[in-house]
Design a protein around this motif. Sequence first.
Motif, mmCIF file in Angstrom:
data_model
loop_
_atom_site.group_PDB
_atom_site.id
_atom_site.type_symbol
_atom_site.label_atom_id
_atom_site.label_comp_id
_atom_site.label_asym_id
_atom_site.label_seq_id
_atom_site.Cartn_x
_atom_site.Cartn_y
_atom_site.Cartn_z
ATOM 1 N N PHE A 130 0.849 -1.196 0.000
ATOM 2 C CA PHE A 130 0.000 0.000 0.000
ATOM 3 C C PHE A 130 0.883 1.244 0.000
ATOM 4 N N VAL A 131 0.504 2.202 -0.832
ATOM 5 C CA VAL A 131 1.212 3.482 -0.876
ATOM 6 C C VAL A 131 0.183 4.543 -0.502
ATOM 7 N N ILE A 132 0.383 5.164 0.641
ATOM 8 C CA ILE A 132 -0.600 6.137 1.128
ATOM 9 C C ILE A 132 -0.062 7.543 0.847
ATOM 10 N N ILE A 133 -0.778 8.269 -0.023
ATOM 11 C CA ILE A 133 -0.376 9.654 -0.328
ATOM 12 C C ILE A 133 -1.510 10.554 0.161
ATOM 13 N N GLN A 134 -1.408 10.965 1.396
ATOM 14 C CA GLN A 134 -2.470 11.773 2.021
ATOM 15 C C GLN A 134 -1.832 12.715 3.032
ATOM 16 N N ASN A 135 -2.526 13.806 3.324
ATOM 17 C CA ASN A 135 -2.145 14.636 4.460
ATOM 18 C C ASN A 135 -2.552 13.925 5.750
ATOM 19 N N GLY A 136 -1.891 14.306 6.836
ATOM 20 C CA GLY A 136 -2.339 13.830 8.135
ATOM 21 C C GLY A 136 -1.333 12.924 8.823
ATOM 22 N N VAL A 137 -1.680 12.556 10.044
ATOM 23 C CA VAL A 137 -0.893 11.582 10.807
ATOM 24 C C VAL A 137 -1.824 10.481 11.307
ATOM 25 N N ILE B 220 3.584 -1.137 3.927
ATOM 26 C CA ILE B 220 2.959 0.175 3.729
ATOM 27 C C ILE B 220 4.070 1.197 3.464
ATOM 28 N N ILE B 221 3.904 1.927 2.357
ATOM 29 C CA ILE B 221 4.784 3.065 2.065
ATOM 30 C C ILE B 221 3.965 4.320 2.352
ATOM 31 N N SER B 222 4.528 5.182 3.161
ATOM 32 C CA SER B 222 3.798 6.370 3.607
ATOM 33 C C SER B 222 4.408 7.603 2.927
ATOM 34 N N CYS B 223 3.554 8.448 2.354
ATOM 35 C CA CYS B 223 4.069 9.564 1.547
ATOM 36 C C CYS B 223 3.444 10.889 1.964
ATOM 37 N N VAL B 224 4.273 11.924 1.893
ATOM 38 C CA VAL B 224 3.838 13.298 2.162
ATOM 39 C C VAL B 224 4.033 14.068 0.873
ATOM 40 N N THR B 225 2.945 14.585 0.315
ATOM 41 C CA THR B 225 3.109 15.296 -0.957
ATOM 42 C C THR B 225 2.909 16.794 -0.793
ATOM 43 N N TRP B 226 3.685 17.536 -1.573
ATOM 44 C CA TRP B 226 3.560 19.000 -1.625
ATOM 45 C C TRP B 226 3.100 19.425 -3.017
ATOM 46 N N VAL B 227 2.517 18.474 -3.737
ATOM 47 C CA VAL B 227 1.962 18.797 -5.058
ATOM 48 C C VAL B 227 0.713 19.650 -4.857
ATOM 49 N N GLY B 228 0.615 20.710 -5.607
ATOM 50 C CA GLY B 228 -0.595 21.550 -5.559
ATOM 51 C C GLY B 228 -1.417 21.263 -6.801
#
Length: 322
Positions: free
Chosen positions: A107-114, A129-137
């Motif tokens: 699973f690759v989670i690309i979402q805001n939050g904790v 699980i791969i956890s991602c923080v994106t700054w894409v607008g």
Amino acid sequence: MSTSEKEIKVLLFGLGAIGGFYVFVLGRNENVSLSVVARSNYQQVKEHGLRIESQNHGDHKVNIDQVYKSPDEITSAFDYIVCTHKAVNPSKVPPILKPATNDNTTFVIIQNGVGNEEPFRTTFPNNTIISCVTWVGATQTSPGLIKHTKSEDMQMGLFPNPKLNSDLEQQRLNTFATLLATGQTIFQVEKDIQIKRWEKVVWNAAWNSITTLTDVNTQDWLASSPEAIPVTKHLMHEVIDIAIRCKVPLDHSLADGLVDKISAMPGIFSSMHTDMKEGRGLEVDVILGYPMRMAKELEMNVPVLSTIYALTTAVNGRLNKL
Ligand SMILES: NC(=O)C1=CN([C@@H]2O[C@H](COP(=O)(O)OP(=O)(O)OC[C@H]3O[C@@H](n4cnc5c(N)ncnc54)[C@H](OP(=O)(O)O)[C@@H]3O)[C@@H](O)[C@H]2O)C=CC1
Ligand SMILES: CC(C)(CO)C(=O)C(=O)O
């Protein structure tokens, strides 16, 4: 290459603004068989495909092999499931993904939050699980059309599974990193992704909730009264304190850094503000609720976060009744 010859099977769940951007990136890999689950934009994407207009990458029709309306239609497991739905009801989604998984699915989670990973780990205890923080607008301005600004960056790392061999988990992370690199997006692989998740949540707890509660952009907020900056920094310091008590080593200088960063930018709103305007539920739980729960468990006094949480929860309640 025909679909059956492609080696890596990827499913993207949550085909909105961010999902559309990462489908575009992943679709640049010839060896990826790319499927999506689309909901409100299903008809448009199924019949006419997905388009992206990106200030960094230009205008493109996105390569998608298969469009599903629901995971119920899926009968075989994917190597990767990339989740870019909004975390409005975090524990509701993982169980509905079961038809598309087996123990080898990452699973690759690309979402805001904790705390976003926890419901996935509960439902899928044997998976990576791969956890991602994106700054894409990005925004989906009409069904099937994604508009991407110049804002583009991502940090990713493992949410380690103690049941799995760490070399296997690393290999799964490396393979996904290769897909992003071939897709020509900007990203970094982090040893401890929780630091980046909490840093981003310090940002989102402030700007997402303030733009939603006030309906003014960040620049107008900062200039609105002499209290605006101190209140914002107080909120950020409370979230930083919670992170530190949760053993995530953030530094208090982050608050000044994030206020300097937003001050140097034109006034922006936020993905939560977009949801409020569209009358959709808000990501209160992962952006404010999880830090709030941690603060309560740790018996911490967080007056500004409590106030912002209570107000945003009230707005969310109103939206959920619409
Ligand atoms: N947009 C941005 O600029 C940024 C967003 N983020 C984060 O990225 C994540 C995604 O945000 P964003 O792309 O903006 O959100 P969007 O609302 O644009 O997209 C979410 C998509 O998920 C779909 N979805 C949600 N639940 C389901 C479900 N149960 N079944 C099928 N589809 C579902 C929605 O379908 P439907 O249309 O039917 O509701 C929608 O297409 C969020 O965590 C957000 O906070 C992070 C940084 C920037
Ligand atoms: C695009 C960005 C970075 C703006 O704060 C964001 O995270 C959001 O809107 O949720």
